[in-house]
Write a protein that holds these residues in place. Structure first.
Motif, PDB file in Angstrom:
ATOM      1  N   SER A  57      -8.150  24.797 -24.443  1.00  0.00           N
ATOM      2  CA  SER A  57      -8.728  23.650 -25.440  1.00  0.00           C
ATOM      3  C   SER A  57      -9.453  24.052 -26.691  1.00  0.00           C
ATOM      4  N   PRO A  58      -9.666  23.609 -27.982  1.00  0.00           N
ATOM      5  CA  PRO A  58     -10.293  23.790 -28.966  1.00  0.00           C
ATOM      6  C   PRO A  58     -11.734  23.617 -28.659  1.00  0.00           C
ATOM      7  N   VAL A  59     -11.874  22.560 -27.551  1.00  0.00           N
ATOM      8  CA  VAL A  59     -13.211  22.184 -27.297  1.00  0.00           C
ATOM      9  C   VAL A  59     -13.915  23.239 -26.259  1.00  0.00           C
ATOM     10  N   MET A  60     -12.961  23.796 -25.348  1.00  0.00           N
ATOM     11  CA  MET A  60     -13.641  24.319 -24.104  1.00  0.00           C
ATOM     12  C   MET A  60     -13.606  26.028 -24.235  1.00  0.00           C
ATOM     13  N   CYS A  61     -12.654  26.476 -25.227  1.00  0.00           N
ATOM     14  CA  CYS A  61     -12.747  27.755 -25.534  1.00  0.00           C
ATOM     15  C   CYS A  61     -14.117  28.377 -25.999  1.00  0.00           C
ATOM     16  N   PRO A  62     -14.340  29.647 -25.729  1.00  0.00           N
ATOM     17  CA  PRO A  62     -13.667  30.662 -24.972  1.00  0.00           C
ATOM     18  C   PRO A  62     -13.870  30.673 -23.460  1.00  0.00           C
ATOM     19  N   TYR A  63     -14.921  29.968 -23.115  1.00  0.00           N
ATOM     20  CA  TYR A  63     -15.389  29.913 -21.602  1.00  0.00           C
ATOM     21  C   TYR A  63     -15.579  28.474 -21.057  1.00  0.00           C
ATOM     22  N   GLU A 110      -5.253  13.636 -56.820  1.00  0.00           N
ATOM     23  CA  GLU A 110      -4.493  12.597 -57.264  1.00  0.00           C
ATOM     24  C   GLU A 110      -4.878  11.641 -56.191  1.00  0.00           C
ATOM     25  N   ASN A 111      -4.447  10.485 -56.503  1.00  0.00           N
ATOM     26  CA  ASN A 111      -4.785   9.218 -55.574  1.00  0.00           C
ATOM     27  C   ASN A 111      -4.101   9.087 -54.392  1.00  0.00           C
ATOM     28  N   ARG A 112      -3.988  10.176 -53.707  1.00  0.00           N
ATOM     29  CA  ARG A 112      -3.168   9.951 -52.200  1.00  0.00           C
ATOM     30  C   ARG A 112      -3.904  10.770 -51.355  1.00  0.00           C
ATOM     31  N   VAL A 113      -3.701  10.276 -49.903  1.00  0.00           N
ATOM     32  CA  VAL A 113      -4.310  11.095 -48.930  1.00  0.00           C
ATOM     33  C   VAL A 113      -3.339  11.782 -47.676  1.00  0.00           C
ATOM     34  N   ILE A 114      -3.570  12.844 -47.359  1.00  0.00           N
ATOM     35  CA  ILE A 114      -2.742  13.291 -46.267  1.00  0.00           C
ATOM     36  C   ILE A 114      -3.465  13.778 -45.140  1.00  0.00           C
ATOM     37  N   VAL A 115      -3.460  13.343 -43.976  1.00  0.00           N
ATOM     38  CA  VAL A 115      -3.943  13.804 -42.992  1.00  0.00           C
ATOM     39  C   VAL A 115      -3.239  14.808 -42.189  1.00  0.00           C
ATOM     40  N   SER A 116      -3.796  16.340 -42.498  1.00  0.00           N
ATOM     41  CA  SER A 116      -2.761  17.374 -42.235  1.00  0.00           C
ATOM     42  C   SER A 116      -3.028  17.833 -40.809  1.00  0.00           C
ATOM     43  N   GLU A 117      -4.078  17.319 -40.241  1.00  0.00           N
ATOM     44  CA  GLU A 117      -4.159  17.860 -38.851  1.00  0.00           C
ATOM     45  C   GLU A 117      -4.825  16.895 -38.075  1.00  0.00           C
ATOM     46  N   VAL A 118      -4.193  16.513 -36.834  1.00  0.00           N
ATOM     47  CA  VAL A 118      -4.925  15.441 -35.910  1.00  0.00           C
ATOM     48  C   VAL A 118      -4.741  16.278 -34.566  1.00  0.00           C
ATOM     49  N   ASN A 119      -5.741  15.933 -33.764  1.00  0.00           N
ATOM     50  CA  ASN A 119      -5.595  16.622 -32.330  1.00  0.00           C
ATOM     51  C   ASN A 119      -5.677  15.319 -31.315  1.00  0.00           C
ATOM     52  N   TRP A 120      -5.176  15.617 -30.075  1.00  0.00           N
ATOM     53  CA  TRP A 120      -5.239  14.580 -29.069  1.00  0.00           C
ATOM     54  C   TRP A 120      -5.685  15.351 -27.905  1.00  0.00           C
ATOM     55  N   PRO A 121      -6.431  14.901 -27.308  1.00  0.00           N
ATOM     56  CA  PRO A 121      -7.105  15.583 -25.823  1.00  0.00           C
ATOM     57  C   PRO A 121      -6.037  15.739 -24.846  1.00  0.00           C
ATOM     58  N   LEU A 122      -5.842  16.803 -24.272  1.00  0.00           N
ATOM     59  CA  LEU A 122      -4.998  17.108 -23.002  1.00  0.00           C
ATOM     60  C   LEU A 122      -5.763  17.467 -22.024  1.00  0.00           C
ATOM     61  N   LYS A 123      -5.664  16.833 -20.936  1.00  0.00           N
ATOM     62  CA  LYS A 123      -6.472  17.217 -19.559  1.00  0.00           C
ATOM     63  C   LYS A 123      -6.137  18.440 -19.091  1.00  0.00           C
ATOM     64  N   ASN A 124      -7.172  19.128 -18.497  1.00  0.00           N
ATOM     65  CA  ASN A 124      -6.992  20.314 -17.829  1.00  0.00           C
ATOM     66  C   ASN A 124      -6.479  21.549 -18.606  1.00  0.00           C
ATOM     67  N   ALA A 125      -6.743  21.381 -19.842  1.00  0.00           N
ATOM     68  CA  ALA A 125      -6.254  22.600 -20.829  1.00  0.00           C
ATOM     69  C   ALA A 125      -6.986  23.801 -20.717  1.00  0.00           C
ATOM     70  N   GLY A 126      -8.335  23.707 -19.974  1.00  0.00           N
ATOM     71  CA  GLY A 126      -9.291  24.950 -20.042  1.00  0.00           C
ATOM     72  C   GLY A 126      -9.451  25.624 -21.244  1.00  0.00           C
ATOM     73  N   ALA A 147     -20.617  22.704 -16.853  1.00  0.00           N
ATOM     74  CA  ALA A 147     -20.481  21.141 -17.070  1.00  0.00           C
ATOM     75  C   ALA A 147     -19.023  20.892 -17.184  1.00  0.00           C
ATOM     76  N   TRP A 148     -18.177  21.500 -17.838  1.00  0.00           N
ATOM     77  CA  TRP A 148     -16.775  21.140 -18.124  1.00  0.00           C
ATOM     78  C   TRP A 148     -15.941  21.105 -16.744  1.00  0.00           C
ATOM     79  N   ARG A 149     -16.220  22.238 -16.121  1.00  0.00           N
ATOM     80  CA  ARG A 149     -15.689  22.187 -14.577  1.00  0.00           C
ATOM     81  C   ARG A 149     -16.002  21.189 -13.874  1.00  0.00           C
ATOM     82  N   ILE A 150     -17.356  20.514 -13.722  1.00  0.00           N
ATOM     83  CA  ILE A 150     -17.551  19.338 -12.808  1.00  0.00           C
ATOM     84  C   ILE A 150     -16.674  18.301 -13.534  1.00  0.00           C
ATOM     85  N   GLU A 151     -16.745  18.086 -14.736  1.00  0.00           N
ATOM     86  CA  GLU A 151     -16.027  16.871 -15.603  1.00  0.00           C
ATOM     87  C   GLU A 151     -14.596  16.947 -15.093  1.00  0.00           C
ATOM     88  N   LYS A 152     -14.200  18.069 -15.266  1.00  0.00           N
ATOM     89  CA  LYS A 152     -12.470  18.333 -14.741  1.00  0.00           C
ATOM     90  C   LYS A 152     -12.462  18.004 -13.505  1.00  0.00           C
TER      91      LYS A 152
END
Length: 583
Positions: free
Chosen positions: A566-572, A547-563, A576-581
């Motif tokens: 974080s869905p980006v940094m897990c599981p290790y 049907e003609n409608r859109v549901i954005v069911s999941e959005v993430n927003w970056p949180l600093k120092n999540a280690g 490079a990530w440590r230097i950036e942090k």
């Protein structure tokens, strides 16, 4: 020092030497044939667990029984020492350097006319899984990232200490590392076995020898990269060592794959006995959950993933995209022209996700109330237990009693793809329990990400088959999908095209992330979040499957120092990530 032990020559560790031990070792063949002897490994050189009497008490020992060999090898071993003697000497070296190996007890050889007729290495028995078997348990039974990361944090530093001590193992496969586990599940210090190919030097190993050892460690590509960084004291794996290890790994595993041609009789026996070639799942079937980031892990490396891709599936997806492009472009332009032409009420249009974990559901509900009780998304995962599903059902009911709108997402894993009956049972268990308490149900999750278990469009289509029956059974319940992720809309078109006949979605749901853009207004090429949403709307507008409608069911927003949460940094957390942090 070599000693005479009846018809054998050999040596006994000082802490074990004594008349009673000598007498038992001299009759080693007799007690190896005892009914209490247990086979630990079969093969040309076999290992058995036996019992030896020490001061009135019996202790378990492991005995490696070396097979007869050809004259050339006998001639060589007569000069450099037999495999049993080399195993004993290597174990003594490790013990002297505070490295773990089963305590060496003795080695025994029987020579006659320059031929080695019998050869034994005896050590204390350690009741522990090998690294290979422990990984198999994690991959096939636990299917959890946490114990895998814990074991890597044990094994990689132990291998590094081995190399820093000047010890080259020579056959450092997963099967030759024992990894004891405490009653609480904690992995203990690894123990190295099968030492007869080893070499020792008076300084840390060269990169060449390190590479030869590391090349035999078997892990899926993404976790192998983590192993290398842990081995390197949590720093980037040095480029010279990486180059040598890559070449050694390529040669060794090609050599292993060709073993069927070099050992046809052994291969035939395995085929007759239906012995699997590996205790691990196939690359396509790796699936490990990470509780910290609430997602499965990327286990495979790029080359491994590429080998699993179905080129015909990719070609069909591209052709669908080309066919749809002209009409999609026209609808996109039309919808874009209407943007911001009238006010839109946003109340109750933006929600949050809750997870019924007892450790943090109370503060989540408190925050929900502070936000004014917006709509809620609750996820049910196929890999979870019935008890976890029951907790999620209870949360849905609790929210319903507060008149809070609820949407449910039903997430698949690789087992759902491999076992359609289990997936069907999951759907027919959960949906009847929440059908009267939710507004809509999202079926499957991130189907365009192989880590979620779906490699081909037809696998997605098979997961949709039970939904057709459920939609007929619950006509007032909205089913939405296909819940693809990121700014990748070709998989959306492909998923809608393969829906079972008679099934249509009540809305096009999508997971639209912005973390790599930094903000919704930041563009990816010509597309900000606005243009991406318009394009989704254009897809829904032109499809008969939704049907003609859109549901954005999941959005993430970056949180600093999540280690590693974080869905980006897990599981290790990589260097490079440590230097950036820190920056």
């Amino acid at each position: 020092m070599t000693d005479s032990l009846g018809r054998f020559t050999g040596a006994i560790a000082k802490s074990w030497d004594g008349p009673a031990i000598r007498a038992q070792l001299q009759s080693i063949n007799q007690w190896l044939n005892d009914v209490g002897t247990q086979s630990l490994s079969e093969g040309r050189d076999r290992v058995v667990c036996a019992q030896i009497e020490v001061e009135g008490h019996f202790q378990k020992v492991a005995v490696k029984v070396f097979a007869r060999q050809n004259r050339v090898k006998d001639w060589s071993d007569g000069r450099r020492g037999s495999k049993a003697q080399r195993s004993f000497d290597a174990a003594v070296f490790l013990v002297d350097h505070n490295l773990h190996t089963p305590e060496p007890i003795a080695w025994l050889d029987r020579w006659e006319n320059g031929r080695l007729l019998e050869s034994f290495y005896v050590s204390r028995f350690i009741d522990a899984l090998s690294f290979r078997d422990a990984l198999a348990v994690i991959y096939r039974e636990e299917r959890d990232n946490a114990p895998l990361m814990a074991i890597l944090h044990r094994v990689a530093p132990a291998v590094r200490r081995l190399h820093d001590a000047g010890f080259f193992h020579g056959d450092l496969g997963n099967q030759n590392i024992l990894i004891p586990r405490a009653a609480d599940g904690e992995w203990l210090e690894p123990t190295f076995i099968d030492l007869n190919r080893s070499q020792t030097v008076s300084e840390p190993l060269s990169d060449r020898l390190k590479a030869l050892d590391l090349a035999r460690i078997a892990l899926p590509g993404a976790y192998l990269d983590i192993f290398r960084m842990i081995y390197s004291d949590h720093e980037v794996f040095p480029a010279p060592l990486a180059a040598l290890e890559g070449k050694a790994r390529q040669w060794f595993w090609r050599h292993r794959r060709n073993s069927q041609w070099r050992h046809p009789v052994r291969t035939f026996k395995k085929w007759v006995q239906r012995t699997p070639s590996s205790p691990y799942p196939s690359d396509a079937d790796f699936w490990l959950w990470d509780e910290k980031s609430a997602q499965p892990m990327i286990a495979l490396g790029p080359a491994e993933k590429l080998r699993q891709r179905d080129l015909s599936d990719i070609a069909a997806m591209l052709l669908r995209g080309l066919w749809a492009a002209p009409g999609l472009f026209l609808r996109y332009q039309k919808i874009k022209a209407l943007s911001f032409t009238r006010p839109v009420e946003l109340k109750q249009r933006i929600g949050v996700a809750l997870h019924p974990d007892p450790d943090y559901i109370k503060p989540e509900l408190k925050l929900l109330h502070a936000l004014g009780n917006p709509p809620v998304l609750v996820r049910f995962c196929h890999h979870e237990t019935p008890e976890q599903w029951a907790a999620a059902v209870e949360l849905v009911r609790r929210l319903k009693s507060r008149s809070i709108p609820v949407m449910v997402a039903l997430l698949q894993d690789r087992e759902a793809v491999l076992n359609p009956d289990a997936w069907r049972e999951f759907l027919f268990t959960v949906i009847p329990l929440i059908a009267d308490a939710v507004d809509r149900v999202e079926i499957t999750h991130a189907a365009n990400r192989s880590k979620w278990g779906i490699w081909k469009s037809r696998s997605f289509a098979e997961l949709m088959v039970p939904v057709r029956t459920l939609k007929d059974r619950y006509p007032d319940l909205e089913f939405v999908g296909p819940a693809c992720i990121d700014f990748e809309y070709l998989p959306v078109l492909a998923s809608l095209a393969v829906l079972p006949k008679g099934l249509t979605f009540s809305g096009l749901s999508h997971l639209l992330y912005v973390d790599r853009r930094g903000a919704p207004e930041n563009k990816q090429g010509a597309f900000s979040t606005l243009e991406k949403s318009i394009l989704l709307k254009a897809i829904a507008d032109g499809s008969r499957a939704v049907e003609n409608r859109v549901i954005v069911s999941e959005v993430n927003w970056p949180l600093k120092n999540a280690g590693v949460w974080s869905p980006v940094m897990c599981p290790y957390e990589t260097p490079a990530w440590r230097i950036e942090k820190l920056g």
